[in-house]
Design a protein around this motif. Structure first.
Motif, mmCIF file in Angstrom:
data_model
loop_
_atom_site.group_PDB
_atom_site.id
_atom_site.type_symbol
_atom_site.label_atom_id
_atom_site.label_comp_id
_atom_site.label_asym_id
_atom_site.label_seq_id
_atom_site.Cartn_x
_atom_site.Cartn_y
_atom_site.Cartn_z
ATOM 1 N N ARG A 121 3.495 1.741 10.016
ATOM 2 C CA ARG A 121 2.614 1.728 8.961
ATOM 3 C C ARG A 121 2.801 0.963 7.953
ATOM 4 O O ARG A 121 2.047 0.723 6.905
ATOM 5 N N ILE A 122 3.595 0.065 8.102
ATOM 6 C CA ILE A 122 4.145 -1.252 7.080
ATOM 7 C C ILE A 122 4.270 -0.331 5.615
ATOM 8 O O ILE A 122 3.742 -0.796 4.552
ATOM 9 N N LYS A 123 5.123 0.527 5.832
ATOM 10 C CA LYS A 123 5.225 1.421 4.622
ATOM 11 C C LYS A 123 6.638 1.699 4.276
ATOM 12 O O LYS A 123 7.082 2.395 5.440
ATOM 13 N N GLY A 124 7.371 1.648 3.002
ATOM 14 C CA GLY A 124 8.670 2.238 2.931
ATOM 15 C C GLY A 124 9.058 2.913 1.503
ATOM 16 O O GLY A 124 10.048 3.478 1.605
ATOM 17 N N SER A 125 7.933 2.333 0.747
ATOM 18 C CA SER A 125 8.238 3.333 -0.617
ATOM 19 C C SER A 125 8.230 4.515 -0.692
ATOM 20 O O SER A 125 9.268 5.336 -1.452
ATOM 21 N N HIS A 126 7.437 5.258 0.219
ATOM 22 C CA HIS A 126 7.249 6.740 -0.117
ATOM 23 C C HIS A 126 8.598 7.130 0.870
ATOM 24 O O HIS A 126 9.321 8.297 0.324
ATOM 25 N N ALA A 127 8.978 6.491 1.839
ATOM 26 C CA ALA A 127 10.404 7.024 2.461
ATOM 27 C C ALA A 127 11.618 6.761 1.573
ATOM 28 O O ALA A 127 12.418 7.765 1.781
ATOM 29 N N ALA A 128 11.725 5.611 0.867
ATOM 30 C CA ALA A 128 12.707 5.572 -0.008
ATOM 31 C C ALA A 128 12.517 6.795 -1.062
ATOM 32 O O ALA A 128 13.789 7.240 -1.262
ATOM 33 N N ILE A 129 11.548 7.046 -1.775
ATOM 34 C CA ILE A 129 11.616 8.014 -2.734
ATOM 35 C C ILE A 129 12.014 9.476 -1.972
ATOM 36 O O ILE A 129 12.766 10.002 -2.826
ATOM 37 N N GLY B 87 17.284 4.968 1.288
ATOM 38 C CA GLY B 87 16.128 4.225 1.097
ATOM 39 C C GLY B 87 16.425 3.115 2.103
ATOM 40 O O GLY B 87 17.024 3.505 3.453
ATOM 41 N N CYS B 88 16.301 1.958 2.224
ATOM 42 C CA CYS B 88 16.434 0.832 3.141
ATOM 43 C C CYS B 88 17.700 0.510 3.290
ATOM 44 O O CYS B 88 18.189 -0.340 4.247
ATOM 45 N N ASN C 265 13.427 -3.567 6.913
ATOM 46 C CA ASN C 265 13.743 -2.685 8.318
ATOM 47 C C ASN C 265 12.734 -2.719 9.012
ATOM 48 O O ASN C 265 11.482 -2.281 8.552
ATOM 49 N N ASN C 266 12.849 -2.523 10.223
ATOM 50 C CA ASN C 266 11.711 -2.377 11.170
ATOM 51 C C ASN C 266 11.690 -0.617 11.617
ATOM 52 O O ASN C 266 11.041 -0.140 12.235
ATOM 53 N N VAL D 27 0.803 -1.253 0.028
ATOM 54 C CA VAL D 27 -0.063 -0.085 -0.105
ATOM 55 C C VAL D 27 0.798 1.064 0.048
ATOM 56 O O VAL D 27 1.723 1.414 0.927
ATOM 57 N N MET D 28 0.907 2.077 -0.924
ATOM 58 C CA MET D 28 1.625 3.259 -0.977
ATOM 59 C C MET D 28 1.035 4.723 -0.661
ATOM 60 O O MET D 28 -0.236 4.771 -1.185
ATOM 61 N N ASP D 29 1.614 5.248 0.103
ATOM 62 C CA ASP D 29 1.329 6.638 0.411
ATOM 63 C C ASP D 29 1.980 7.509 -0.863
ATOM 64 O O ASP D 29 3.214 7.335 -1.132
ATOM 65 N N PRO D 30 0.968 8.112 -1.685
ATOM 66 C CA PRO D 30 1.562 8.941 -2.823
ATOM 67 C C PRO D 30 2.006 10.308 -2.320
ATOM 68 O O PRO D 30 2.471 11.071 -3.364
ATOM 69 N N LYS D 31 2.456 10.702 -1.261
ATOM 70 C CA LYS D 31 3.117 11.963 -0.994
ATOM 71 C C LYS D 31 4.312 11.955 -1.665
ATOM 72 O O LYS D 31 4.536 13.191 -2.356
#
Length: 562
Positions: A344-352, A334-335, A315-316, A67-71
């Motif tokens: 939030r079980i989300k990392g892609s928005h943080a990576a970007i 990124g990771c 990563n946790n 699930v991706m946060d589009p921010k």
């Protein structure tokens, strides 16, 4: 022949020079490259960027729920919808279930902690999003080399990072040169950015060399195991997001399940299990298979067809464990650094976002004629970013659960539900972790043995058939990329004390204890060709005797739709 002998006899390697070399073609690496090109165009600069990707194609090694946060992607490309970014399915509902073997209870929406709210997010295939990002990057002039694995960090005479070398090709199992031998090449950059994902092979070396984790909590990880299904049309609920806790796992084990409905009658599901678990008899893969038999999960997929399978360490993610992200000549994004919101079980928005922040530090450094120094502006920008603010809100999530499930659930409720209700956004306290994941495993004799049911081939499956649909492939005649510091340890220690946990924690059947040909007992057999590059063994091995190194470029899984 050793790599040093090969280089001495067949070198020197060819080299190519760029302004920026990026190791890893995932969301973090590609976003770094894209933002650099955007800034170059805006400021009238010329910035030459290359991205090395060890997978056979962009997105081939990418695995996420997701699930991706589009921010972040909206910041990177405000017009992503017009550009055709594959964010097609908005979240339409959230279910948070507490499972018991014979039933479940649903957390009412008004009581659901904020970290489980997904309004405004999208159910996606992160692999497809990554392929799209690669297309955008190439259209901007970024050079992407898929099938090339960065195997070695290169340093100048002052000890600064000056680039990377790709692995040699055509080396036989015993280290001999075959007819297909090809010497690796050097890619040199004014700055080299490492975006390899969680427990990056080179990132791990850089953290140790530059002591980037000095004064920080140990990084902790989880294994994420995922399947992609196609379900009958009458079972499809596009946009529904389901998260579960409880059964089938031991109450003292951190983790839970996820099930997301995509478009086109697809369902993505899996489990995330903390790698600080104690029972060596536990198999994360088998826990996923059991979980699918629960009535509240079975009803979503029964009668459907499993399309793909994969696994990856994640990563946790907590700011307390985030290493220093810069060093002379480069940075971690990124990771590879640990930007991940486990709550939030989300990392892609943080990576970007981390890639963008790094690029925004590199561009002015290049414009000023700098090279091979520390990009101090990158961590400074992170400290002042919304990403840091977000991670600070959830910084205690995993660490509370180390104090027991009741404490974890209570404090998650307080920090993610109660405090926001009374206007306190960030917890006023910090909980620390002082142990790496591998020290938690208990002797097998002290823990209950788990008997897992046999797979039925319809809802539940074995590991080898699962690896088959991950499209995993490695050149058979190459040195094993799963190496042992001491070949005697697996039998003398791991098997004797922990009942051979590597045969269970690996989700791909890489490690097997088999009868020695001489009939003198058991030995560890490593089926390296099965490896899906999840890095779990590198993290969880209780003796830290297993070291994951880079195989030939292009090897590993080739995920489709994941």
């Amino acid at each position: 022949m050793t790599p040093e002998q090969i280089l001495q006899e067949h070198g020197p390697r060819e080299s190519m020079e760029y302004d920026v070399v990026i190791v890893g073609g995932g969301p973090a690496g590609l976003s770094t490259a894209i933002r650099l090109k955007q800034l170059a165009e805006k400021n009238g600069q010329s910035i030459e960027v290359v991205v090395l990707e060890k997978g056979s194609e962009a997105g081939g090694h990418i695995l996420s729920g997701a699930v991706m946060d589009p921010k972040s992607i909206t910041e990177l490309f405000p017009d992503w919808k017009e550009r055709g970014a594959p964010l097609n399915q908005p979240v339409t509902g959230d279910d948070l279930l507490v499972l018991k073997e014979d039933g479940s209870s649903r957390v009412p929406e008004w009581l659901m902690p904020r970290n489980f709210h997904n309004h405004g997010n999208y159910v996606i295939s992160l692999g497809n999003v990554t392929k799209w990002l690669a297309e955008q990057a190439e259209a901007m002039g970024v050079e992407i080399f898929p099938g090339f694995a960065a195997a070695e960090v290169l340093y100048d005479d002052q000890g600064r990072v000056k680039g990377v070398a790709t692995g040699n090709m055509g080396i036989g199992k015993e280290g001999e040169l075959t007819g297909n031998f090809q010497l690796g090449m050097e890619l040199l950059g004014k700055y080299t950015i490492f975006a390899e994902g969680a427990r990056g092979h080179l990132g791990k070396q850089l953290i140790a060399r530059f002591k980037l984790d000095e004064g920080k909590d140990p990084q902790t990880f989880a294994i994420g195991i995922k399947e992609l299904w196609e379900v009958p049309a009458d079972k499809a609920k596009p946009g529904l997001v389901v998260h579960t806790s409880g059964w089938p796992m031991d109450p003292n084990t951190f983790g839970g399940g996820f099930l997301y409905h995509l478009e086109d009658n697809k369902v993505t599901l899996g489990m995330v299990i903390g790698l600080n678990y104690a029972n060596p008899w536990m198999s994360p893969f088998e826990e996923l298979q059991r979980w699918k038999t629960h009535p509240d999960i079975r009803k979503h997929i029964e009668g459907g067809k499993r399309l793909s399978y994969g696994a990856r360490a994640i990563n946790n993610g907590s700011p307390q464990a985030l290493p220093k992200t810069v060093f002379p000549g480069g940075a971690l994004v990124g990771c590879d650094a640990g930007y991940m919101n486990a709550a939030r079980i989300k990392g892609s928005h943080a990576a970007i976002k981390s890639g963008m922040l790094c690029a925004e530090a590199i561009a002015p450094a290049l414009a000023a004629g700098r090279a091979h120094d520390e990009l101090a502006a990158y961590p400074e920008a992170f400290e002042n970013s919304w990403l840091n603010e977000e991670l600070q809100k959830t910084r205690n999530f995993k660490n509370w659960f180390k104090k027991g499930p009741m404490v974890g659930q209570l404090m998650t409720g307080i920090e993610q539900w109660f405090l926001p209700k009374v206007g306190v956004s960030t917890p006023p306290w910090t909980i620390h972790n002082d142990k790496p994941d591998h020290v938690y495993l208990r002797p097998a004799s002290e823990m209950p043995k788990i008997d897992y049911p046999k797979p039925d081939g319809k809802l539940t499956f074995d590991r080898l058939s699962s690896v088959f649909i991950s499209n995993t492939n490695h050149e058979e005649d190459q040195p094993a990329h799963l190496t042992l510091k001491d070949a005697s340890v697996p039998v003398k220690v791991n098997l004797a004390k922990y009942a051979g946990p590597e045969s269970r924690y690996c989700p791909a059947g890489v490690y097997e204890f088999v009868e020695d040909e001489a009939g003198s007992g058991e030995r560890l057999q490593i089926n390296a060709q099965n490896c899906v590059h999840c890095k779990t063994c590198d993290i969880k091995d209780p003796t830290q005797n297993i070291v994951w190194v880079t195989p030939e470029g292009g090897g590993g899984p080739n995920y489709s739709g994941m």
